[in-house]
Every structure is written in structure tokens, then in C-alpha cells.
Motif scaffolding. Structure first.
Motif, short mmCIF file in Angstrom:
data_model
loop_
_atom_site.label_atom_id
_atom_site.label_comp_id
_atom_site.label_asym_id
_atom_site.label_seq_id
_atom_site.Cartn_x
_atom_site.Cartn_y
_atom_site.Cartn_z
N GLY A 164 8.77 15.10 -2.00
CA GLY A 164 8.26 15.16 -3.27
C GLY A 164 6.95 14.21 -2.66
O GLY A 164 5.97 14.24 -3.46
N LEU A 165 6.37 12.82 -2.15
CA LEU A 165 5.85 11.83 -2.92
C LEU A 165 4.39 12.31 -2.24
O LEU A 165 3.42 11.56 -2.85
N SER A 166 4.27 13.44 -1.45
CA SER A 166 3.11 13.46 -1.38
C SER A 166 1.82 14.16 -2.33
O SER A 166 0.98 13.92 -2.09
N GLU A 215 0.61 -1.63 0.03
CA GLU A 215 0.07 -0.64 -0.02
C GLU A 215 0.78 1.29 0.08
O GLU A 215 0.37 2.17 -0.84
N LEU A 216 1.95 1.44 0.81
CA LEU A 216 2.62 2.50 0.57
C LEU A 216 3.68 2.67 -0.59
O LEU A 216 3.77 3.69 -0.71
N LEU A 217 4.49 1.89 -1.53
CA LEU A 217 5.15 1.84 -2.18
C LEU A 217 3.84 2.13 -3.67
O LEU A 217 4.55 2.75 -4.14
N ALA A 218 2.80 1.54 -3.32
CA ALA A 218 1.57 1.75 -4.82
C ALA A 218 1.00 3.69 -4.21
O ALA A 218 1.04 4.78 -5.17
N GLY A 274 2.36 9.20 -6.03
CA GLY A 274 2.53 10.35 -6.12
C GLY A 274 1.58 11.05 -5.11
O GLY A 274 1.12 11.85 -4.85
N ARG A 275 0.91 10.06 -3.54
CA ARG A 275 0.08 10.37 -2.63
C ARG A 275 0.26 9.47 -1.54
O ARG A 275 -0.39 9.97 -1.24
N LEU A 276 1.08 10.05 -1.24
CA LEU A 276 1.81 9.07 -0.19
C LEU A 276 1.41 10.25 0.75
O LEU A 276 1.69 11.69 1.28
N THR A 277 0.55 9.74 1.83
CA THR A 277 -0.40 10.44 2.92
C THR A 277 1.24 11.02 4.38
O THR A 277 1.55 10.01 4.34
N ALA A 278 1.37 12.02 5.20
CA ALA A 278 2.20 11.75 6.59
C ALA A 278 0.97 10.69 7.21
O ALA A 278 1.62 10.12 7.96
#
Length: 219
Positions: A210-212, A169-172, A177-181
Motif C-alpha cells: 500500500g506504499l504507492s 529518496e525511497l524512504l521519503a 505514500g507515493r512510492l512508485t514501481a
């Protein structure tokens, strides 16, 4: 997709994907004490110059954004035969003028560089290699991020011991570009308790990555 020996530009995924996988590992590994080590830092981390990997022995690498969708990947694995090849291989042959030449030439003069790849207009490139070169170190150094399954295994085997489902889930999310804190903190909460200063280091690394947000440039 496996990396050949020596590596070929087409063996690498798009730089944005490589960045996302590497940056996620750097985010999860971040801690406050490691941030203070400067040039003596080891492991996987992100700073103002880009992403870094250094195992304090066999391999070290940097992936640096250069603006306008351009990236440079450089480093060395002990398996590389480039710097020992005779006649000498010019690792900067046919390189574009936006590479960090001062840094790369310093490494070349110190016999510390194993290969250089650059990314522009959606494609990787490198200097030409002679046919009899056996290895440039790209496989041993970068397959952990270039090959998605290896990147996933790295997260599962990480000190955090992420469950595979959580790692996926984290990798996807990172790749999209939608990884959240919140997602990162939830993964951390499921593991061993972390000091507050280390949690803040993780969130600083996430912001820098910049992943978020896909439309946000890294760093």
C-alpha cells in the motif's frame, strides 16, 4: 527519537510511519524463493497477515493492520524480561477487543511472546508494567524502524547497498505514500542484476504494502 527501556507507547512513531519504513525494507528484500518458505521464513517480509521480521535467533516481530486505522505490534527480543517477570505481567491487560487474541494467547501459552502494543485513534498503548521491569525488548527489536536514521542506515547497509541519497529518496516516498514501481525498479537496476522472478516478487510486495498510494490500505 530513541526508545526507552522498557519501551513506552510514545516512543513509537505513528503506525503508518512504522508501517512505511518496515514495508520498504520488506519490498526491497523480497525474492521468489523466500515467498515459498511459509512459516519457516526469515528476514523482513510482508504477507497477507502483515509485516514480519525474524532474524532466526534473537528477535521476531509482526505489525498487523486491523482496519479502521488500527494496528497491533507484537513479538519478542531476547532482551525482554516480560515473560520471565515475577509476579507475572499480563501483556493483554487493558487491551481492546479487536486484537487477534487467539494468536496472541497461543504465543503466550508457548512462552514465545515478549510484548504487545496496539494503535488506535492515532496513539499507541500497551499493558501497564511494574516499575522494576528493566526491558520489554522494544528497543532492540524495533528501533531499526521506529528511529528514522536507523531505518535509513538499514537501507544503506542492505544487501542492495543503496547509496544514501537513493535510500533517502525511497524512504521519503514510502513515508509519503507515493512510492512508485518505477522508483523501486530504478534502485534495483543500479545494483546487481536480479532474476526476473525476484523482480516480480518485489513488485508483488510493493503492491501488497500500500506504499504507492496514501489512500490505499495496506494488504
Amino acid at each position: 527519537m530513541a526508545i526507552e527501556r522498557p519501551g513506552r507507547p510514545e516512543d513509537l512513531p505513528a503506525a503508518e510511519l512504522l508501517w512505511a519504513r518496515w514495508a520498504l525494507a520488506a519490498v526491497l528484500e523480497a525474492d521468489a524463493e523466500a515467498e515459498t518458505r511459509g512459516v519457516h521464513r526469515t528476514g523482513t517480509w510482508i504477507d497477507a497477515t502483515g509485516l514480519h521480521l525474524d532474524d532466526c535467533g534473537c528477535t521476531w516481530w509482526t505489525l498487523a493492520p486491523r482496519g479502521q486505522g488500527r494496528y497491533v505490534l507484537y513479538g519478542e527480543d531476547e532482551s525482554s524480561g516480560v515473560k520471565w517477570h515475577a509476579p507475572a505481567i499480563d501483556m493483554l491487560a487493558q487491551a481492546p477487543d479487536w486484537l487477534p487474541f487467539e494468536r496472541l494467547r497461543d504465543l503466550l501459552e508457548g512462552m514465545e511472546l515478549g510484548c504487545v502494543y496496539w494503535y488506535e485513534n492515532g496513539s499507541w498503548a500497551r499493558a501497564p508494567y511494574p516499575d522494576r521491569l528493566r526491558d520489554d525488548g522494544l528497543d532492540c527489536g524495533m528501533s531499526r524502524f521506529a528511529v528514522r536514521e536507523e531505518a535509513l542506515d538499514l537501507l544503506v547497509d542492505h544487501d542492495l547497498g543503496l547509496p544514501r541519497e537513493t535510500a533517502e529518496e525511497l524512504l521519503a516516498a514510502a513515508e509519503a505514500g507515493r512510492l512508485t514501481a518505477a522508483a523501486v525498479e530504478a534502485a534495483l537496476d543500479a545494483g546487481e542484476e536480479q532474476p526476473a522472478e525476484d523482480r516480480r516478487a518485489v513488485l508483488r510486495a510493493l503492491e501488497r504494502s500500500g506504499l504507492s498510494a496514501r489512500d490505499s490500505a495496506p494488504l
